[in-house]
Enzyme design. Sequence first.
Site, PDB file in Angstrom:
ATOM      1  N   HIS A  20     -27.362  51.838  12.828  1.00 54.21           N
ATOM      2  CA  HIS A  20     -26.307  50.924  12.404  1.00 54.21           C
ATOM      3  C   HIS A  20     -25.183  51.670  11.697  1.00 54.21           C
ATOM      4  O   HIS A  20     -25.423  52.458  10.790  1.00 54.21           O
ATOM      5  CB  HIS A  20     -26.896  49.859  11.490  1.00 54.21           C
ATOM      6  CG  HIS A  20     -25.927  48.812  11.083  1.00 54.21           C
ATOM      7  ND1 HIS A  20     -25.914  48.262   9.849  1.00 54.21           N
ATOM      8  CD2 HIS A  20     -24.916  48.210  11.772  1.00 54.21           C
ATOM      9  CE1 HIS A  20     -24.946  47.364   9.767  1.00 54.21           C
ATOM     10  NE2 HIS A  20     -24.326  47.317  10.933  1.00 54.21           N
ATOM     11  N   ASP A  28     -11.435  60.708  26.932  1.00 50.67           N
ATOM     12  CA  ASP A  28     -10.975  61.301  28.186  1.00 50.67           C
ATOM     13  C   ASP A  28     -11.144  62.817  28.126  1.00 50.67           C
ATOM     14  O   ASP A  28     -11.511  63.380  27.089  1.00 50.67           O
ATOM     15  CB  ASP A  28      -9.529  60.891  28.473  1.00 50.67           C
ATOM     16  CG  ASP A  28      -8.537  61.350  27.406  1.00 50.67           C
ATOM     17  OD1 ASP A  28      -8.761  62.386  26.755  1.00 50.67           O
ATOM     18  OD2 ASP A  28      -7.528  60.658  27.222  1.00 50.67           O
ATOM     19  N   HIS A  96      -2.814  57.784  17.138  1.00 50.82           N
ATOM     20  CA  HIS A  96      -3.695  58.733  17.819  1.00 50.82           C
ATOM     21  C   HIS A  96      -4.165  59.845  16.881  1.00 50.82           C
ATOM     22  O   HIS A  96      -5.335  60.252  16.932  1.00 50.82           O
ATOM     23  CB  HIS A  96      -2.982  59.322  19.034  1.00 50.82           C
ATOM     24  CG  HIS A  96      -3.856  60.207  19.864  1.00 50.82           C
ATOM     25  ND1 HIS A  96      -5.014  59.771  20.471  1.00 50.82           N
ATOM     26  CD2 HIS A  96      -3.737  61.519  20.188  1.00 50.82           C
ATOM     27  CE1 HIS A  96      -5.567  60.763  21.134  1.00 50.82           C
ATOM     28  NE2 HIS A  96      -4.810  61.847  20.977  1.00 50.82           N
ATOM     29  N   TYR A 118      -4.835  58.726  26.615  1.00 50.28           N
ATOM     30  CA  TYR A 118      -5.312  57.807  25.580  1.00 50.28           C
ATOM     31  C   TYR A 118      -6.475  56.926  26.025  1.00 50.28           C
ATOM     32  O   TYR A 118      -6.695  55.852  25.456  1.00 50.28           O
ATOM     33  CB  TYR A 118      -4.164  56.952  25.024  1.00 50.28           C
ATOM     34  CG  TYR A 118      -3.042  57.776  24.470  1.00 50.28           C
ATOM     35  CD1 TYR A 118      -3.194  58.462  23.276  1.00 50.28           C
ATOM     36  CD2 TYR A 118      -1.847  57.904  25.169  1.00 50.28           C
ATOM     37  CE1 TYR A 118      -2.168  59.241  22.778  1.00 50.28           C
ATOM     38  CE2 TYR A 118      -0.811  58.688  24.667  1.00 50.28           C
ATOM     39  CZ  TYR A 118      -0.983  59.352  23.482  1.00 50.28           C
ATOM     40  OH  TYR A 118       0.028  60.134  22.976  1.00 50.28           O
ATOM     41  N   ALA A 119      -7.251  57.350  27.002  1.00 49.72           N
ATOM     42  CA  ALA A 119      -8.450  56.614  27.398  1.00 49.72           C
ATOM     43  C   ALA A 119      -9.577  57.047  26.469  1.00 49.72           C
ATOM     44  O   ALA A 119     -10.473  57.800  26.851  1.00 49.72           O
ATOM     45  CB  ALA A 119      -8.784  56.877  28.865  1.00 49.72           C
ATOM     46  N   ASN A 120      -9.487  56.579  25.228  1.00 48.55           N
ATOM     47  CA  ASN A 120     -10.424  56.953  24.168  1.00 48.55           C
ATOM     48  C   ASN A 120     -10.726  55.711  23.338  1.00 48.55           C
ATOM     49  O   ASN A 120      -9.837  54.900  23.090  1.00 48.55           O
ATOM     50  CB  ASN A 120      -9.799  58.001  23.236  1.00 48.55           C
ATOM     51  CG  ASN A 120      -9.207  59.166  23.971  1.00 48.55           C
ATOM     52  OD1 ASN A 120      -9.911  59.893  24.657  1.00 48.55           O
ATOM     53  ND2 ASN A 120      -7.902  59.343  23.845  1.00 48.55           N
TER      54      ASN A 120
END
Length: 129
Positions: A20, A28, A96, A118-120
């Site tokens: 947890h 990316d 970012h 920015y595929a994060n």
Amino acid sequence: MKKAGILNRHLSGALAELGHGHGVLVCDAGMPIPDGPRVVDLAFRAGVPSFAEVLDGLLAELVVEGATAAEEVRTANPAATALLESRFPGLAYVPHERLKELSSGARLIVRTGEARPYANVLLRCGVFF
């Protein structure tokens, strides 16, 4: 051998160790990887596996109580924005540079072959009960 779920032994083992509040960065191929967190690099070639494939596979295995993405994704990568907002209605956005800072505190980093900017997303683990 497992017949379902995540077959990659490194990723499967890392997911089993999460608790947890632990952070998981799904990123990316261009995201800088900080020293410290455990890294499972799934990148095979540009676009393989995709960010969407990896994210959906992880979401089938994890309970997620929160997610954070870079605010730049909204203008630079509409497809990733649509994907993230469909999976996480309460998605938080940070610059970012801040996401990169936060990623150093992640317990696990999963690198995809995604080659779009920015595929994060930084996931915060929840509990199943």
